[in-house]
Design a protein around this motif. Structure first.
Motif, mmCIF file in Angstrom:
data_model
loop_
_atom_site.group_PDB
_atom_site.id
_atom_site.type_symbol
_atom_site.label_atom_id
_atom_site.label_comp_id
_atom_site.label_asym_id
_atom_site.label_seq_id
_atom_site.Cartn_x
_atom_site.Cartn_y
_atom_site.Cartn_z
ATOM 1 N N GLU A 221 0.832 -1.212 0.000
ATOM 2 C CA GLU A 221 0.000 0.000 0.000
ATOM 3 C C GLU A 221 0.865 1.259 0.000
ATOM 4 O O GLU A 221 0.585 2.222 -0.726
ATOM 5 N N VAL A 222 1.938 1.244 0.782
ATOM 6 C CA VAL A 222 2.802 2.429 0.895
ATOM 7 C C VAL A 222 3.561 2.672 -0.405
ATOM 8 O O VAL A 222 3.620 3.806 -0.901
ATOM 9 N N ALA B 160 2.703 1.708 -3.363
ATOM 10 C CA ALA B 160 1.736 2.089 -4.402
ATOM 11 C C ALA B 160 1.308 3.548 -4.243
ATOM 12 O O ALA B 160 1.115 4.263 -5.229
ATOM 13 N N ARG B 161 1.167 3.991 -2.997
ATOM 14 C CA ARG B 161 0.675 5.349 -2.726
ATOM 15 C C ARG B 161 1.776 6.400 -2.855
ATOM 16 O O ARG B 161 1.562 7.466 -3.452
ATOM 17 N N LEU B 162 2.959 6.116 -2.323
ATOM 18 C CA LEU B 162 4.030 7.113 -2.288
ATOM 19 C C LEU B 162 5.112 6.891 -3.336
ATOM 20 O O LEU B 162 5.844 7.814 -3.666
ATOM 21 N N ASP C 109 6.780 5.237 7.251
ATOM 22 C CA ASP C 109 5.486 5.089 6.588
ATOM 23 C C ASP C 109 5.024 3.634 6.608
ATOM 24 O O ASP C 109 3.851 3.346 6.858
ATOM 25 N N HIS D 200 -2.095 -6.083 -7.787
ATOM 26 C CA HIS D 200 -1.226 -5.005 -7.299
ATOM 27 C C HIS D 200 -0.865 -4.034 -8.429
ATOM 28 O O HIS D 200 0.247 -3.507 -8.464
ATOM 29 N N PRO E 86 -1.709 -0.889 -9.108
ATOM 30 C CA PRO E 86 -1.221 0.443 -8.710
ATOM 31 C C PRO E 86 0.244 0.436 -8.288
ATOM 32 O O PRO E 86 0.989 1.373 -8.570
ATOM 33 N N ASN F 38 3.358 2.382 -10.215
ATOM 34 C CA ASN F 38 4.264 3.292 -9.527
ATOM 35 C C ASN F 38 5.708 2.836 -9.637
ATOM 36 O O ASN F 38 6.635 3.648 -9.728
#
Length: 221
Positions: A25-26, A28-30, A39, A105, A107, A111
């Motif tokens: 999640e981290v 993918a988001r950052l 994080d 996965h 996203p 990234n």
């Protein structure tokens, strides 16, 4: 290993998986470059100090994430294709499994494929994690060898008539699947998995349908 050690290892593995789940999640988001251990620790419900008990740094987390997902892929491919009798049915199920597993996965893959992340990977000294890299190569080889075994079986049954070496055929098939992810990346979203399966298998079975002509001779073909 005694029962106490088994319990401790099971608990440790569970907590490591919690951290790896959070890292998905981290990242993918950052993005990999901007993601910090803090994080990942926050997302997993750990303190940064506690995180160090399981992983030394972000690179080790990333490598173990890759290892886990490739191990999962190999298990899923073997399980889902176990009852496939023909090579074509095996190929369809295998492609569906690969696209589905990594599509979960997407996203993150999106990234991880940007130029800044790739530059960070190039500059990172992953060689200090030789054990993890060797395991990753083992999984890659297992997947490739499994594919080659099925190709050999297809040749033996007469279903595959190509004169190419089985390893070369496996490389071409891998390139076709990678091409799907490349198209998805360029448009920024996943496509229809079943449509992609149909497109790849149609190309493999029928090819480009190129016929000899005077034009090809004029081009030096």
């Amino acid at each position: 290993m005694n029962p106490k050690e088994e319990r401790e290892n099971a608990v440790r593995k569970t907590k490591m998986n919690l951290i790896l789940d959070a890292s998905i999640e981290v990242f993918a988001r950052l993005g990999y470059h901007a993601a910090r251990l803090e994080d990942i620790a926050d997302a997993a419900g750990f303190s940064k100090t506690a995180l160090y008990y399981y992983f030394k740094d972000k690179e080790e987390i990333f490598l173990n994430l890759c290892l886990r997902e490739h191990e999962k892929l190999l298990e899923e491919v073997r399980k889902n294709t176990a009852d496939c009798r023909s090579f074509l049915s095996f190929l369809k199920v295998m492609i569906r499994t690969i696209l589905s597993v990594f599509g979960e996965h997407f996203p993150l893959l999106l990234n991880m494929s940007n130029s800044r992340t790739i530059k960070t990977f190039v500059e990172t000294d992953f060689l200090k994690y030789r054990e993890e890299i060797d395991k990753f190569r083992e999984f890659r080889n297992e997947i490739e060898n499994y594919m080659i075994e099925r190709i050999d079986t297809g040749k033996a049954s007469g279903e595959i008539s190509s004169v190419l070496e089985s390893g070369e055929i496996a490389d071409h098939l891998e390139a076709l699947v990678k091409g799907v992810f490349q198209r998805w990346y360029l448009k920024g979203s996943m496509g229809d998995i079943e449509k992609e399966i149909g497109s790849i298998t149609s190309f493999i079975c029928s090819g480009l349908g190129i016929k000899e002509s005077e034009l090809s001779e004029k081009c030096g073909g």
